[in-house]
Design an enzyme around this catalytic site. Structure first.
Site, PDB file in Angstrom:
ATOM      1  N   ALA A  11      -1.253   8.024  -8.868  1.00 24.74           N
ATOM      2  CA  ALA A  11      -1.805   8.998  -9.814  1.00 24.74           C
ATOM      3  C   ALA A  11      -1.098   8.895 -11.170  1.00 24.74           C
ATOM      4  O   ALA A  11      -1.746   8.869 -12.219  1.00 24.74           O
ATOM      5  CB  ALA A  11      -1.670  10.409  -9.247  1.00 24.74           C
ATOM      6  N   ARG A  21      -4.598   3.639 -23.095  1.00 22.80           N
ATOM      7  CA  ARG A  21      -5.809   2.908 -23.477  1.00 22.80           C
ATOM      8  C   ARG A  21      -6.702   3.791 -24.347  1.00 22.80           C
ATOM      9  O   ARG A  21      -7.228   3.358 -25.366  1.00 22.80           O
ATOM     10  CB  ARG A  21      -6.573   2.495 -22.210  1.00 22.80           C
ATOM     11  CG  ARG A  21      -7.010   1.070 -22.221  1.00 22.80           C
ATOM     12  CD  ARG A  21      -7.672   0.527 -20.987  1.00 22.80           C
ATOM     13  NE  ARG A  21      -8.004   1.415 -19.923  1.00 22.80           N
ATOM     14  CZ  ARG A  21      -7.403   1.438 -18.736  1.00 22.80           C
ATOM     15  NH1 ARG A  21      -6.368   0.641 -18.519  1.00 22.80           N
ATOM     16  NH2 ARG A  21      -7.812   2.244 -17.781  1.00 22.80           N
ATOM     17  N   SER A  38       4.015   1.800  -9.138  1.00 25.38           N
ATOM     18  CA  SER A  38       2.724   1.135  -9.001  1.00 25.38           C
ATOM     19  C   SER A  38       2.681   0.072  -7.900  1.00 25.38           C
ATOM     20  O   SER A  38       2.578  -1.112  -8.162  1.00 25.38           O
ATOM     21  CB  SER A  38       2.367   0.484 -10.351  1.00 25.38           C
ATOM     22  OG  SER A  38       1.082  -0.043 -10.316  1.00 25.38           O
ATOM     23  N   CYS A  42      -0.542   1.530   0.917  1.00 23.13           N
ATOM     24  CA  CYS A  42      -1.536   1.303   1.980  1.00 23.13           C
ATOM     25  C   CYS A  42      -1.378  -0.082   2.613  1.00 23.13           C
ATOM     26  O   CYS A  42      -1.761  -0.299   3.762  1.00 23.13           O
ATOM     27  CB  CYS A  42      -2.942   1.446   1.418  1.00 23.13           C
ATOM     28  SG  CYS A  42      -3.129   2.881   0.344  1.00 23.13           S
ATOM     29  N   VAL A  80      13.179  14.273 -11.926  1.00 25.96           N
ATOM     30  CA  VAL A  80      12.909  15.564 -12.574  1.00 25.96           C
ATOM     31  C   VAL A  80      13.301  16.668 -11.597  1.00 25.96           C
ATOM     32  O   VAL A  80      12.776  16.743 -10.482  1.00 25.96           O
ATOM     33  CB  VAL A  80      11.428  15.689 -12.994  1.00 25.96           C
ATOM     34  CG1 VAL A  80      11.151  17.072 -13.566  1.00 25.96           C
ATOM     35  CG2 VAL A  80      11.089  14.609 -14.016  1.00 25.96           C
ATOM     36  N   ASP A 281      -1.410  13.106  -4.331  1.00 27.28           N
ATOM     37  CA  ASP A 281      -1.053  13.714  -3.042  1.00 27.28           C
ATOM     38  C   ASP A 281      -0.373  15.084  -3.163  1.00 27.28           C
ATOM     39  O   ASP A 281      -0.298  15.815  -2.183  1.00 27.28           O
ATOM     40  CB  ASP A 281      -0.095  12.788  -2.270  1.00 27.28           C
ATOM     41  CG  ASP A 281      -0.814  11.638  -1.594  1.00 27.28           C
ATOM     42  OD1 ASP A 281      -2.040  11.500  -1.804  1.00 27.28           O
ATOM     43  OD2 ASP A 281      -0.147  10.880  -0.862  1.00 27.28           O
ATOM     44  N   ALA A 299      -5.699   7.642  -1.310  1.00 26.04           N
ATOM     45  CA  ALA A 299      -5.411   6.849  -2.514  1.00 26.04           C
ATOM     46  C   ALA A 299      -6.482   6.931  -3.601  1.00 26.04           C
ATOM     47  O   ALA A 299      -6.152   7.034  -4.780  1.00 26.04           O
ATOM     48  CB  ALA A 299      -5.182   5.392  -2.118  1.00 26.04           C
ATOM     49  N   TYR A 424     -31.589  -3.740   6.511  1.00 23.04           N
ATOM     50  CA  TYR A 424     -31.698  -4.307   7.871  1.00 23.04           C
ATOM     51  C   TYR A 424     -31.860  -5.828   7.809  1.00 23.04           C
ATOM     52  O   TYR A 424     -32.668  -6.345   7.045  1.00 23.04           O
ATOM     53  CB  TYR A 424     -32.905  -3.711   8.617  1.00 23.04           C
ATOM     54  CG  TYR A 424     -33.320  -4.587   9.796  1.00 23.04           C
ATOM     55  CD1 TYR A 424     -32.449  -4.742  10.890  1.00 23.04           C
ATOM     56  CD2 TYR A 424     -34.527  -5.292   9.792  1.00 23.04           C
ATOM     57  CE1 TYR A 424     -32.792  -5.578  11.945  1.00 23.04           C
ATOM     58  CE2 TYR A 424     -34.871  -6.124  10.849  1.00 23.04           C
ATOM     59  CZ  TYR A 424     -33.997  -6.272  11.921  1.00 23.04           C
ATOM     60  OH  TYR A 424     -34.324  -7.101  12.953  1.00 23.04           O
TER      61      TYR A 424
HETATM   62  C1  LIG Z   1       1.816   3.436   5.081  1.00 17.11           C
HETATM   63  C2  LIG Z   1       0.760   4.075   4.259  1.00 17.11           C
HETATM   64  C3  LIG Z   1      -0.549   3.645   4.367  1.00 17.11           C
HETATM   65  C4  LIG Z   1      -1.549   4.269   3.614  1.00 17.11           C
HETATM   66  N1  LIG Z   1      -2.832   3.807   3.755  1.00 17.11           N
HETATM   67  C5  LIG Z   1      -3.813   4.395   3.031  1.00 17.11           C
HETATM   68  C6  LIG Z   1      -5.146   3.922   3.129  1.00 17.11           C
HETATM   69  O1  LIG Z   1      -5.439   2.963   3.858  1.00 17.11           O
HETATM   70  N2  LIG Z   1      -6.107   4.553   2.389  1.00 17.11           N
HETATM   71  C7  LIG Z   1      -5.813   5.605   1.562  1.00 17.11           C
HETATM   72  O2  LIG Z   1      -6.715   6.135   0.915  1.00 17.11           O
HETATM   73  N3  LIG Z   1      -4.546   6.066   1.433  1.00 17.11           N
HETATM   74  C8  LIG Z   1      -3.546   5.487   2.141  1.00 17.11           C
HETATM   75  N4  LIG Z   1      -2.253   5.928   2.004  1.00 17.11           N
HETATM   76  C9  LIG Z   1      -1.991   7.081   1.112  1.00 17.11           C
HETATM   77  C10 LIG Z   1      -1.813   6.638  -0.345  1.00 17.11           C
HETATM   78  O3  LIG Z   1      -0.801   5.680  -0.415  1.00 17.11           O
HETATM   79  C11 LIG Z   1      -1.487   7.868  -1.180  1.00 17.11           C
HETATM   80  O4  LIG Z   1      -2.589   8.732  -1.131  1.00 17.11           O
HETATM   81  C12 LIG Z   1      -1.157   7.513  -2.634  1.00 17.11           C
HETATM   82  O5  LIG Z   1      -0.061   6.662  -2.730  1.00 17.11           O
HETATM   83  C13 LIG Z   1      -0.868   8.795  -3.408  1.00 17.11           C
HETATM   84  O6  LIG Z   1      -0.444   8.479  -4.688  1.00 17.11           O
HETATM   85  P1  LIG Z   1       0.388   9.519  -5.553  1.00 17.11           P
HETATM   86  O7  LIG Z   1       0.624   8.871  -6.865  1.00 17.11           O
HETATM   87  O8  LIG Z   1      -0.270  10.843  -5.530  1.00 17.11           O
HETATM   88  O9  LIG Z   1       1.747   9.748  -4.752  1.00 17.11           O
HETATM   89  P2  LIG Z   1       2.914   8.739  -4.365  1.00 17.11           P
HETATM   90  O10 LIG Z   1       2.379   7.393  -4.103  1.00 17.11           O
HETATM   91  O11 LIG Z   1       3.680   9.421  -3.280  1.00 17.11           O
HETATM   92  O12 LIG Z   1       3.796   8.689  -5.689  1.00 17.11           O
HETATM   93  C14 LIG Z   1       4.525   9.788  -6.140  1.00 17.11           C
HETATM   94  C15 LIG Z   1       5.713   9.286  -6.950  1.00 17.11           C
HETATM   95  O13 LIG Z   1       6.400  10.390  -7.521  1.00 17.11           O
HETATM   96  C16 LIG Z   1       7.801  10.148  -7.439  1.00 17.11           C
HETATM   97  N5  LIG Z   1       8.467  11.457  -7.508  1.00 17.11           N
HETATM   98  C17 LIG Z   1       8.393  12.471  -6.602  1.00 17.11           C
HETATM   99  N6  LIG Z   1       9.119  13.519  -7.002  1.00 17.11           N
HETATM  100  C18 LIG Z   1       9.681  13.172  -8.193  1.00 17.11           C
HETATM  101  C19 LIG Z   1      10.534  13.850  -9.109  1.00 17.11           C
HETATM  102  N7  LIG Z   1      10.929  15.099  -8.883  1.00 17.11           N
HETATM  103  N8  LIG Z   1      10.941  13.191 -10.230  1.00 17.11           N
HETATM  104  C20 LIG Z   1      10.505  11.912 -10.471  1.00 17.11           C
HETATM  105  N9  LIG Z   1       9.699  11.234  -9.647  1.00 17.11           N
HETATM  106  C21 LIG Z   1       9.281  11.858  -8.524  1.00 17.11           C
HETATM  107  C22 LIG Z   1       7.962   9.453  -6.107  1.00 17.11           C
HETATM  108  O14 LIG Z   1       9.174   8.724  -6.030  1.00 17.11           O
HETATM  109  C23 LIG Z   1       6.737   8.547  -6.088  1.00 17.11           C
HETATM  110  O15 LIG Z   1       6.989   7.281  -6.638  1.00 17.11           O
HETATM  111  C24 LIG Z   1      -1.229   5.328   2.734  1.00 17.11           C
HETATM  112  C25 LIG Z   1       0.099   5.771   2.616  1.00 17.11           C
HETATM  113  C26 LIG Z   1       1.077   5.152   3.366  1.00 17.11           C
HETATM  114  C27 LIG Z   1       2.492   5.633   3.237  1.00 17.11           C
END
Ligand SMILES: Cc1cc2nc3c(=O)[nH]c(=O)nc-3n(C[C@H](O)[C@H](O)[C@H](O)COP(=O)(O)OP(=O)(O)OC[C@H]3O[C@@H](n4cnc5c(N)ncnc54)[C@H](O)[C@@H]3O)c2cc1C
Length: 446
Positions: A11, A21, A38, A42, A80, A281, A299, A424
């Protein structure tokens, strides 16, 4: 104008890239507490399944490219610790452990989620792991390289647990899975869930349902998962019992929360503060079927919400319709897919639902290679609306689920869905696609 983003994965980096951009002169600062940005979480189970593959392959874009090519002020190892909405500042602990603060005009909280670690003895022992971050993936690969692991116990049976079960069996390790509650995939129709369970057991995995875990013990290099009725010896434990939104700093800043403690946002991803957005998330979303708030951490919606925030911060007005909870995963040779509501969820949401569960074929009658495909479909007796669908099969389930996902988004009735002109040809489906057969049968019950 300074746009600060907390969290540098799906996100957060989607928002940062798109904001730059849209408006190249915007000052975009990303604060990420780890050293990684980045990457494809998954892809981790599939990467772990291949010991010779570098886990860094999962990095989609490096920090260097974000900084040097996109002009984003990306600061890794910047945690943070607090947000002050009145002062419009964030408090940060940097890599040197020094605390400082930065002011923002607009803020995005994209902090993701964390694995739930039970408050039980032994979950902090070496060899007891969770899989959420790239660092977790590295740790698991390293542990498997450095130790003579013969058996792994996986606690939990959600999709990450199941993907890891397949990965570890592929490495020729013994795997036992254990969960406290008695139902396997409780959100799934029982007939479809039992097909998935059969697949796991057929691949030599022990699945112990209804076994509360009481802790983990260690004796030298051996670990023992202590359950109510059985103890499971192993050399590694994967704890995969679910995740919880990282909303602590939002809560402390007084922002409103949504389901399961996620950060409440409106359709423009704005929180209860007019200058703070949240996406991914850590945030909630509207459900396209119930129109109510829900928390479904996946994701696509994290990436899409990141884009929407960037557009809104740079002067457009984008509203997201919401999510249908469309999800798909692979369990050995099986494809498992869902969208919308299960029968029980539909009841809880006040619908008058009914369902059909059918078994049909993935290809035309007598076409070579045809395999069974199970479809469950839920509709509402009162309105005739389609409410959800689930599919399990060796082929043809994963992408087929996109058809009912689109129908849910469009608010279609089962009758309207049954009239859709689906594709089909004998190698791909029977002339009546499995989804149409299910919809035709469901109509008789509405
Ligand atoms: C093993 C695995 C398999 C998956 N497979 C799928 C799939 O097949 N299909 C699907 O749709 N989804 C899948 N997911 C879920 C998907 O990866 C997540 O929905 C997605 O990564 C969410 O992105 P995000 O940016 O919201 O959160 P995240 O990827 O959790 O990123 C959040 C970031 O914020 C940082 N952060 C947190 N708190 C702080 C703070 N206080 N200060 C600074 N930085 C901070 C963290 O370090 C992290 O880098 C999977 C997840 C895992 C773990």
């Amino acid at each position: 104008m300074r746009f600060i983003i907390i969290g540098g994965d799906a996100a957060g980096m989607s928002a940062a890239s798109r904001a730059k951009r849209n408006q190249p002169d915007l000052e975009v600062t990303v604060l990420e507490k780890t050293g990684d940005v980045s990457y494809s979480a998954c892809g981790m189970p599939y990467n772990i399944a291949e010991p010779d593959r570098d886990i860094e392959d999962l990095v989609v874009r490096t920090a260097k490219i974000f900084r040097e090519k996109q002009g984003i002020d990306l600061r890794t190892e910047h945690h943070v610790t607090a947000i002050s909405p009145e002062a419009k500042t964030v408090q940060i602990t940097g890599p040197d452990n020094k605390a400082f603060s930065l002011g923002y005009d607009k803020l995005l909280i994209a902090t993701g989620a964390s694995p739930i670690i039970p408050d039980l003895p032994g979950f902090d022992l070496p060899g007891v792991m969770a899989l959420k971050t790239l660092a977790d993936g590295r740790r698991i690969k390293q542990f498997l390289r450095d130790h003579q692991v013969k058996k792994v116990v996986i606690i939990g049976m959600g999709y990450i647990a199941l993907e890891m079960c397949e990965a570890l069996r592929g490495l020729d390790l013994e795997v036992a899975m254990v969960k406290p509650r008695p139902r396997f995939l409780p959100w799934m129709s029982e007939r479809l869930a039992s097909r998935v369970l059969e697949e796991i057991r057929a691949h030599g995995t022990d699945c112990l349902l209804g076994q509360p875990v009481q802790g983990i013990d260690r004796n030298g290099k051996q670990l023992k998962v202590l359950c109510e009725h059985a103890d499971l010896d192993c050399q590694m434990v994967l704890s995969a019992i679910g995740i919880t939104p990282n909303s602590r700093i939002a809560r402390a800043a007084g922002l409103a929360l949504g389901p399961q403690g996620s950060i409440a946002v409106d359709r423009t991803l704005l929180t209860s503060d007019p200058d703070i957005y949240s996406a991914g998330d850590c945030a909630d979303a509207y459900h396209v079927v119930t129109k109510q708030k829900t928390w479904i951490p996946l994701a696509l919606r994290a990436n899409r919400a990141g884009w929407a925030v960037a557009d809104n911060v740079t002067g457009q007005r984008v509203e997201l319709q919401g999510v249908a909870g469309t999800a798909v995963f692979k369990v050995f040779d099986l494809q498992v897919a869902r969208t919308g509501l299960s029968l029980a969820e539909a009841r809880e949401q006040g619908f008058d639902p009914t369902e059909v569960v059918i078994e049909t074929r993935s290809r035309a009658h007598a076409h070579p290679g045809s395999t069974p495909i199970h479809v469950q479909m839920v509709g509402d007796r009162k309105s005739g609306r389609l409410l959800g669908a689930q599919m399990v099969g060796l082929e043809g389930a994963a992408h087929r689920i996109n058809a009912p996902a689109v129908a849910l988004q469009a608010g279609m009735t089962v009758e309207a869905f049954a009239q859709c002109d689906l594709a089909y040809a004998p190698p791909f489906s029977p002339v009546w696609d499995p989804l149409l057969t299910a919809a035709n049968q469901l109509m008789k019950k509405l």
